[in-house]
Every structure is written in C-alpha cells, then in structure tokens.
Design an enzyme around this catalytic site. Structure first.
Site, PDB file in Angstrom:
ATOM      1  N   ASP A 115       0.840  -1.212   0.000  1.00 20.69           N
ATOM      2  CA  ASP A 115       0.000   0.000   0.000  1.00 20.69           C
ATOM      3  C   ASP A 115       0.872   1.259   0.000  1.00 20.69           C
ATOM      4  O   ASP A 115       0.624   2.216  -0.732  1.00 20.69           O
ATOM      5  CB  ASP A 115      -0.997  -0.010   1.165  1.00 20.69           C
ATOM      6  CG  ASP A 115      -0.409  -0.580   2.441  1.00 20.69           C
ATOM      7  OD1 ASP A 115       0.686  -1.168   2.395  1.00 20.69           O
ATOM      8  OD2 ASP A 115      -1.033  -0.438   3.513  1.00 20.69           O
ATOM      9  N   ASP A 147       1.881  -7.832 -10.458  1.00 20.13           N
ATOM     10  CA  ASP A 147       0.844  -7.595 -11.458  1.00 20.13           C
ATOM     11  C   ASP A 147       0.322  -6.162 -11.312  1.00 20.13           C
ATOM     12  O   ASP A 147       0.181  -5.413 -12.282  1.00 20.13           O
ATOM     13  CB  ASP A 147      -0.296  -8.606 -11.216  1.00 20.13           C
ATOM     14  CG  ASP A 147      -1.210  -8.739 -12.414  1.00 20.13           C
ATOM     15  OD1 ASP A 147      -0.977  -8.042 -13.414  1.00 20.13           O
ATOM     16  OD2 ASP A 147      -2.163  -9.535 -12.349  1.00 20.13           O
ATOM     17  N   ASP A 187       1.736  -2.505 -13.700  1.00 18.61           N
ATOM     18  CA  ASP A 187       0.786  -1.669 -14.446  1.00 18.61           C
ATOM     19  C   ASP A 187       0.807  -0.228 -13.943  1.00 18.61           C
ATOM     20  O   ASP A 187       0.683   0.713 -14.734  1.00 18.61           O
ATOM     21  CB  ASP A 187      -0.640  -2.227 -14.343  1.00 18.61           C
ATOM     22  CG  ASP A 187      -0.906  -3.261 -15.432  1.00 18.61           C
ATOM     23  OD1 ASP A 187       0.063  -3.674 -16.100  1.00 18.61           O
ATOM     24  OD2 ASP A 187      -2.072  -3.648 -15.617  1.00 18.61           O
TER      25      ASP A 187
END
Ligand code: NAD
Length: 376
Positions: free
Chosen positions: A228, A252, A256
């Site tokens: 986070d 993943d 991005d």
C-alpha cells in the site's frame, strides 16, 4: 564463422502481426550487417491458431519453441474468441500454457519514461523532468494465482464463499530475489522488495528470505515497503526506485502502475524467463483490437522486446544497446506514433519501424570497426 541463433516468432492476433513486421525489419538489418546469423521460424499462437488448428497452442508451435534460443511474441486474443470457453481462449489456452511449459518464473518489466517524452506522464513535470527508469521483477508462476486450495463452496441457496491461497516457499523466493539483486548490480544498485509483512504470513517469509539473499550482495541497498505504501511512494518519488522485487500478485499491480507513469503501454517491453534465461519476449500491452488493421499501433514495445531478447537470452548486449539507442534517437528526431504525440503530427506503425531500422543501420555503419568486425 558467424555465430548462429534460432528464434521462434509468434505474432499472434490483433496488432501482433503489424508490430511484429517492424521487429522483422530490425532482425533483417542485424542479419545483413552484423557477424551473426539469426534463423527465424514463425509459428501460430492464440486466436489464429484456434481458427486454423482448433487449439491456441498447436504442438508444432510448442515443438518449434523448444528448439529455439528464445521466443519473440506479439499478442493474443480479441473479441472474435472471447465467447469461447475460458480455458481454450487465446490467452488461457495459448500464452499461459506456454509460460507454464517453460517454467518462466521470472517476469521483467522495465518502465522507462524518456526525458523527451515527459509530457506523456500523468505526473507533474517537476517529478518526471529527469525521466523514469524502474524495472519491476515479478515472480510469475507462484503465489495466490496458483496456490491451492482455490475454489468456491456453497453455503446455502443464496450464499457462496470463494477462496484463493497465497503460498511461497523459501526456494521460490530465493530464486526470484537473486535475479532482482543481479539485475540491480548492473543498474543503480537499489532493490526495493514489496510485501505485506504486517499482515500476511507469506510476506513475513518473503521479507526474511529476501533479507537473507541480500547478504550475498553487499553492494546493493535493500529496502522493504508494504504494497500500500509502495503504490504511494512510486507516484510521489518514482526516481528513488531502481529494481522492484514483487510476488506474482503485487507485481501484477505495480507493473501496471509503473506502466501508466510512463504514458503509453505501446512503449513498454517485457521478458519472461526461466532459470536458464531462455525467455519469451513480448510487449506489455495486448492485441488492441480497436487499433488493429489501421497501421497506427506503436511498434516500439515490440522492438524493445527484441532488444531484451538480445540482452538476456542471446547475451548480445552490444546489439541490444544499439537497438535501444536507435529507438531513442528516432524519438529525438521527433518521430511519434499517435499514442505518444501531443499534437496531430504522427507517423504510422510501418513508418516508425522503418525510421528505427534505418537509424540502426546508420549507427551500425558508423560503428563499423566496433560492431561489424566484432565476432559476437
Ligand atoms: P490492450 O493492451 O490490448 O489495450 C489497452 C490500451 O492500450 C488500449 O487503449 C490500446 O489501444 C492501447 N495499446 C495497446 N498496445 C498499444 C500499442 N502498441 N500502441 C498504442 N496503443 C496501444 O488491453 P485490453 O484492451 O485489455 O485487451 C485487448 C485484448 O488483448 C483482449 O483480448 C485481451 O485478452 C488481450 N491481451 C493479450 C495480452 C497478451 O497477449 N499478452 C495481454 C493483455 C491483453
């Protein structure tokens, strides 16, 4: 005698074949002007293979890949095949089994924003004025995507519960961590390992093992961030990062996030490798159905994927550097595809491929003594 290599080329679907043609131009220049021979064998995969052979991964394709030194991949999938049963669709039936077959546990995704393309980033100019250069190293075949048990159970007629399991062994963490440290040692010597060790048992082990592996790399600065916090820090200070080391799930997400900071997915290559550094190299984006057939997709991700193939699987760093430089110089000359321009002046996929390959040829000719006479 010239050293020979064999690569399998899998253009796939959508924009895959269009952008792959531009990588072929680069391969042609290298075959004709450097003292190496690249044998190229093209095979079908994904939707086109489903149409021709009834399977997204034909045996012939797999056999061809097995005999090669590396795989250059385009993209697979599209609306034509999206209503087929999920397990036979182009990605699940073609790309995923290919990754699994070759045990590609390493995924490397560079997120590079060239200074001259700073306007593409959604971040403020003062944050990205020196560009961005991060590499995301993601564990690709373990963790919650593959852990068992996984499934769904019925509680009553209205309620279900579904479950996935995050599992990592010491061995799995050690091998991906080692790759991240090795990569950082050729860059800025910084690894940031991402976990959620304040909550997850698997992350506690992840942090312990990464710390242990780091002892073998005393020159590398290791930091740990919770996922986070990492998401926030990457946006706030992207330039403080060098190599990110991530589990399958966190990688993943973060790869991005890093991609969007650089503006266009059409610029970003990726590599999936196994322990012998045999690998599959592909653009980070997909088959972009809405761009297909229009000759406007950006071929740079495909060309930079080829540069990665030369670097990691063929160990020809000089050629890899030249291709990357040819891309940069073409951008410096002002050429843009539609996705990376801030005005109406853009060139086609085909023209961008030609510009980069001509630039590469010029550079090879200028460096004749250093490059051409070099017996790779
Ligand atoms: P996508 O990556 O194809 O498209 C996302 C966005 O990026 C779109 O706006 C697209 O126009 C843009 N884009 C992608 N490549 C580009 C390029 N080279 N130049 C300029 N812009 C580019 O993702 P999606 O829309 O989620 O998926 C489309 C299809 O691709 C689906 O069938 C999906 O399953 C498949 N897919 C395949 C792969 C793969 O082959 N590895 C990966 C992701 C998605």
């Amino acid at each position: 005698m010239n050293k020979e290599y064999t690569i399998s080329v899998l253009p796939g679907d959508g924009i895959g074949p269009e952008i792959m043609l531009q990588a072929y131009k680069i391969l042609d220049i290298i075959n004709k002007n450097c003292m190496i021979k690249i044998n190229i064998h093209q095979y079908d995969i994904g939707g086109i293979a489903l149409d021709k052979y009834g399977t997204a991964l034909p045996q012939k394709t797999l056999d061809g890949c097995k005999k090669s030194d590396a795989i250059l991949f385009g993209s697979v999938g599209g609306p034509k095949w999206s209503s087929l049963p999920a397990n036979i669709q182009p990605e699940r039936g073609g790309l995923l089994p290919l990754r699994k077959f070759f045990n590609f546990f390493i995924n490397i995704r560079p997120a590079k924003l060239y200074k001259i393309l700073g306007y593409l980033s959604p971040l403020k100019n003062e944050i990205v004025k020196n560009g961005i250069d991060i590499i995301c190293v993601r564990e690709l075949i373990g963790g919650i995507y593959f852990g068992s048990p996984k499934g769904r159970k019925k509680i009553n007629s209205k309620n279900f519960y579904a479950f996935d399991t995050e599992t990592y062994s010491t061995y799995e963490i050690e091998r991906i961590a080692t790759i991240a440290f090795q990569l950082a040692s050729k860059r800025k010597n910084i690894v940031c390992s991402i976990d959620k060790a304040n909550v997850l048992e698997s992350s506690i082990l992840w942090r312990e093992v990464v710390t242990h592996v780091s002892k073998k790399f005393p020159n590398i600065k290791l930091t740990h961030l919770y996922i986070d916090n990492a998401i926030m820090q990457i946006i706030k200070k992207p330039n403080t990062f060098d190599v990110l080391l991530c589990s399958n799930l966190f990688g993943d997400i973060l790869s991005d996030e890093c991609a969007i900071l650089t503006g266009s997915i059409g610029m970003l290559p990726s590599a999936s490798l196994n322990d012998t550094l045999f690998g599959l190299y592909e653009p980070s984006g997909g088959s972009a159905p809405e761009l297909t057939g229009k000759n406007i997709a950006n071929p740079i991700a495909q060309i930079l994927s080829l540069a990665m193939l030369f670097r990691y699987s063929l160990k020809l760093n000089d050629i890899s550097n030249l291709i990357e430089l040819a891309v940069l110089k073409t951008l410096k000359d002002g050429y843009r595809t539609f996705d990376i321009t801030d005005n109406e002046n853009y060139i086609t996929t085909d023209m961008m491929g030609t510009k980069i390959s001509k630039k590469l040829l010029q550079m090879i000719r200028k460096n004749e003594k250093n490059i051409i006479s070099k017996n790779f």
